[in-house]
Structures are given as structure tokens and as C-alpha cells.
Design a protein around this motif. Structure first.
Motif, PDB file in Angstrom:
ATOM      1  N   MET A 207       0.814  -1.158   0.000  1.00 39.34           N
ATOM      2  CA  MET A 207       0.000   0.000   0.000  1.00 39.34           C
ATOM      3  C   MET A 207       0.880   1.252   0.000  1.00 39.34           C
ATOM      4  O   MET A 207       0.438   2.269  -0.503  1.00 39.34           O
ATOM      5  N   GLU A 208       1.977   1.119   0.564  1.00 38.41           N
ATOM      6  CA  GLU A 208       2.906   2.220   0.595  1.00 38.41           C
ATOM      7  C   GLU A 208       3.329   2.622  -0.811  1.00 38.41           C
ATOM      8  O   GLU A 208       3.476   3.812  -1.118  1.00 38.41           O
ATOM      9  N   GLU A 209       3.500   1.610  -1.575  1.00 33.82           N
ATOM     10  CA  GLU A 209       3.901   1.900  -2.947  1.00 33.82           C
ATOM     11  C   GLU A 209       2.788   2.613  -3.701  1.00 33.82           C
ATOM     12  O   GLU A 209       3.036   3.491  -4.518  1.00 33.82           O
ATOM     13  N   LEU A 210       1.621   2.202  -3.435  1.00 33.77           N
ATOM     14  CA  LEU A 210       0.470   2.820  -4.082  1.00 33.77           C
ATOM     15  C   LEU A 210       0.372   4.277  -3.651  1.00 33.77           C
ATOM     16  O   LEU A 210       0.126   5.169  -4.474  1.00 33.77           O
ATOM     17  N   LEU A 211       0.630   4.531  -2.416  1.00 39.64           N
ATOM     18  CA  LEU A 211       0.606   5.899  -1.915  1.00 39.64           C
ATOM     19  C   LEU A 211       1.732   6.706  -2.558  1.00 39.64           C
ATOM     20  O   LEU A 211       1.552   7.885  -2.899  1.00 39.64           O
ATOM     21  N   LYS A 212       2.896   6.076  -2.691  1.00 35.06           N
ATOM     22  CA  LYS A 212       4.026   6.755  -3.345  1.00 35.06           C
ATOM     23  C   LYS A 212       3.669   7.096  -4.779  1.00 35.06           C
ATOM     24  O   LYS A 212       3.967   8.187  -5.264  1.00 35.06           O
ATOM     25  N   GLN A 213       3.022   6.158  -5.441  1.00 34.34           N
ATOM     26  CA  GLN A 213       2.636   6.403  -6.838  1.00 34.34           C
ATOM     27  C   GLN A 213       1.599   7.521  -6.904  1.00 34.34           C
ATOM     28  O   GLN A 213       1.645   8.376  -7.779  1.00 34.34           O
ATOM     29  N   ILE A 214       0.643   7.469  -6.001  1.00 31.18           N
ATOM     30  CA  ILE A 214      -0.385   8.508  -5.976  1.00 31.18           C
ATOM     31  C   ILE A 214       0.269   9.852  -5.687  1.00 31.18           C
ATOM     32  O   ILE A 214      -0.050  10.863  -6.321  1.00 31.18           O
ATOM     33  N   LEU A 215       1.185   9.864  -4.747  1.00 27.93           N
ATOM     34  CA  LEU A 215       1.895  11.090  -4.402  1.00 27.93           C
ATOM     35  C   LEU A 215       2.716  11.581  -5.595  1.00 27.93           C
ATOM     36  O   LEU A 215       2.738  12.775  -5.898  1.00 27.93           O
ATOM     37  N   GLN A 216       3.365  10.667  -6.271  1.00 26.60           N
ATOM     38  CA  GLN A 216       4.153  11.028  -7.457  1.00 26.60           C
ATOM     39  C   GLN A 216       3.238  11.593  -8.541  1.00 26.60           C
ATOM     40  O   GLN A 216       3.538  12.596  -9.175  1.00 26.60           O
TER      41      GLN A 216
ATOM     42  N   GLN B 222       0.373  12.867  -8.111  1.00 27.94           N
ATOM     43  CA  GLN B 222      -0.147  14.140  -7.639  1.00 27.94           C
ATOM     44  C   GLN B 222       0.903  15.230  -7.835  1.00 27.94           C
ATOM     45  O   GLN B 222       0.595  16.343  -8.251  1.00 27.94           O
ATOM     46  N   ASN B 223       2.161  14.966  -7.567  1.00 27.01           N
ATOM     47  CA  ASN B 223       3.248  15.929  -7.762  1.00 27.01           C
ATOM     48  C   ASN B 223       3.391  16.292  -9.251  1.00 27.01           C
ATOM     49  O   ASN B 223       3.603  17.448  -9.607  1.00 27.01           O
ATOM     50  N   GLN B 224       3.273  15.264 -10.073  1.00 26.19           N
ATOM     51  CA  GLN B 224       3.357  15.527 -11.522  1.00 26.19           C
ATOM     52  C   GLN B 224       2.177  16.397 -11.958  1.00 26.19           C
ATOM     53  O   GLN B 224       2.320  17.293 -12.785  1.00 26.19           O
ATOM     54  N   MET B 225       1.025  16.093 -11.402  1.00 28.28           N
ATOM     55  CA  MET B 225      -0.159  16.887 -11.748  1.00 28.28           C
ATOM     56  C   MET B 225       0.019  18.335 -11.278  1.00 28.28           C
ATOM     57  O   MET B 225      -0.360  19.278 -11.960  1.00 28.28           O
ATOM     58  N   ILE B 226       0.611  18.504 -10.100  1.00 28.31           N
ATOM     59  CA  ILE B 226       0.860  19.854  -9.585  1.00 28.31           C
ATOM     60  C   ILE B 226       1.856  20.583 -10.488  1.00 28.31           C
ATOM     61  O   ILE B 226       1.673  21.750 -10.824  1.00 28.31           O
ATOM     62  N   LYS B 227       2.914  19.836 -10.899  1.00 24.84           N
ATOM     63  CA  LYS B 227       3.894  20.439 -11.821  1.00 24.84           C
ATOM     64  C   LYS B 227       3.218  20.840 -13.123  1.00 24.84           C
ATOM     65  O   LYS B 227       3.426  21.940 -13.642  1.00 24.84           O
ATOM     66  N   THR B 228       2.401  19.930 -13.649  1.00 23.31           N
ATOM     67  CA  THR B 228       1.696  20.213 -14.904  1.00 23.31           C
ATOM     68  C   THR B 228       0.758  21.401 -14.705  1.00 23.31           C
ATOM     69  O   THR B 228       0.664  22.289 -15.557  1.00 23.31           O
ATOM     70  N   GLN B 229       0.091  21.392 -13.564  1.00 25.23           N
ATOM     71  CA  GLN B 229      -0.830  22.493 -13.270  1.00 25.23           C
ATOM     72  C   GLN B 229      -0.051  23.807 -13.159  1.00 25.23           C
ATOM     73  O   GLN B 229      -0.476  24.843 -13.663  1.00 25.23           O
ATOM     74  N   ASN B 230       1.106  23.767 -12.491  1.00 30.69           N
ATOM     75  CA  ASN B 230       1.946  24.973 -12.378  1.00 30.69           C
ATOM     76  C   ASN B 230       2.421  25.435 -13.758  1.00 30.69           C
ATOM     77  O   ASN B 230       2.468  26.625 -14.045  1.00 30.69           O
ATOM     78  N   GLN B 231       2.789  24.470 -14.585  1.00 23.73           N
ATOM     79  CA  GLN B 231       3.208  24.819 -15.947  1.00 23.73           C
ATOM     80  C   GLN B 231       2.042  25.445 -16.720  1.00 23.73           C
ATOM     81  O   GLN B 231       2.218  26.412 -17.463  1.00 23.73           O
ATOM     82  N   MET B 232       0.857  24.883 -16.520  1.00 27.08           N
ATOM     83  CA  MET B 232      -0.323  25.420 -17.197  1.00 27.08           C
ATOM     84  C   MET B 232      -0.623  26.829 -16.696  1.00 27.08           C
ATOM     85  O   MET B 232      -0.956  27.729 -17.474  1.00 27.08           O
TER      86      MET B 232
END
Length: 137
Positions: A1-10, A12-22
Motif C-alpha cells: 500500500m505504501e507503494e500505491l501511496l508513493k505512486q499517488i503522491l508522485q 499528484q506531484n506531476q499533476m501539480i507540476k503540470t498544473q503549475n506549468q499550465m
């Protein structure tokens, strides 16, 4: 489950980066739109100034043309008045010339009659003188 959380967090971070870029891209687009808006405002002001200047120049030129037309019309009116005066004077001079011709013709006729009368008298005197000279011989 930890890995799943890491993936979700990753993710989410990518989405934030994309959102910041947008957001960055949107800010750049907004900045570009503002620049275009300012440029458009500047162009509109310049166009308005140009329109005003052209209107003023055209109005001045049209006024000048009307003024020139008035001057030309005044000159034509003066020329016509002068021409009418000259025509009137020519008519007066023609009448005077005709009258002078009549008077001259009458005087010449009178002189012609007088010359003929004198010629006749001279001939009579010459004849009398000739007769006297012949009788005297």
C-alpha cells in the motif's frame, strides 16, 4: 500500500507540476493578451489622431478650394463687367463713327457742289476773259 501511496503522491506531484506549468503558460498568455490589448489601444489612439488630422487637412483644403473658387468667380465677374463696359463703349463709338461718316459725306457732297459751282464760274470767267482778249485784238 505504501507503494500505491508513493505512486499517488508522485502522480499528484506531476499533476501539480503540470498544473503549475499550465498556470505559467496561462500567465504568459494573459501577459501577451495584455500587451496586445495595450498595443491595440495605442493603435486605436493613433488611428483617431490620424483621422482627426486627415479631417482637419481635408477641411482646410476644401475651404481653400472654395475660397479659390470665390476669387476666380470674382475675377470672372470683374472681367465680365469690364467686357460689358468695353462692348458698350464700342457700340457708342460705332454710332459716333456712323454719325461722323454721315456728316463727312454731307460736307463732301456740299464741297463737291461748291467745287462744281466754282468750276462752272471759273469756266464762265475764262470764257469771258477769252472773249475780251479776242475783242481786244
Amino acid at each position: 500500500m505504501e507503494e500505491l501511496l508513493k505512486q499517488i503522491l508522485q502522480t499528484q506531484n506531476q499533476m501539480i507540476k503540470t498544473q503549475n506549468q499550465m498556470i505559467e503558460t496561462q500567465n504568459q498568455i494573459l501577459k501577451t493578451l495584455q500587451q496586445h490589448g495595450e498595443r491595440l489601444d495605442s493603435l486605436e489612439k493613433g488611428q483617431l489622431r490620424l483621422e482627426t488630422r486627415i479631417e482637419t487637412e481635408i477641411t482646410d483644403r476644401i475651404r481653400g478650394l472654395y475660397d479659390f473658387r470665390e476669387v476666380v468667380n470674382d475675377n470672372f465677374a470683374k472681367a465680365n463687367a469690364t467686357l460689358e463696359a468695353i462692348t458698350g463703349r464700342i457700340d457708342e463709338l460705332k454710332e459716333e463713327l456712323i454719325l461722323n461718316r454721315r456728316e463727312t459725306t454731307e460736307k463732301l457732297d456740299s464741297l463737291d457742289s461748291s467745287v462744281m459751282y466754282l468750276a462752272t464760274k471759273l469756266t464762265q470767267h475764262d470764257m469771258q476773259l477769252f472773249d475780251l482778249k479776242r475783242r481786244a485784238k
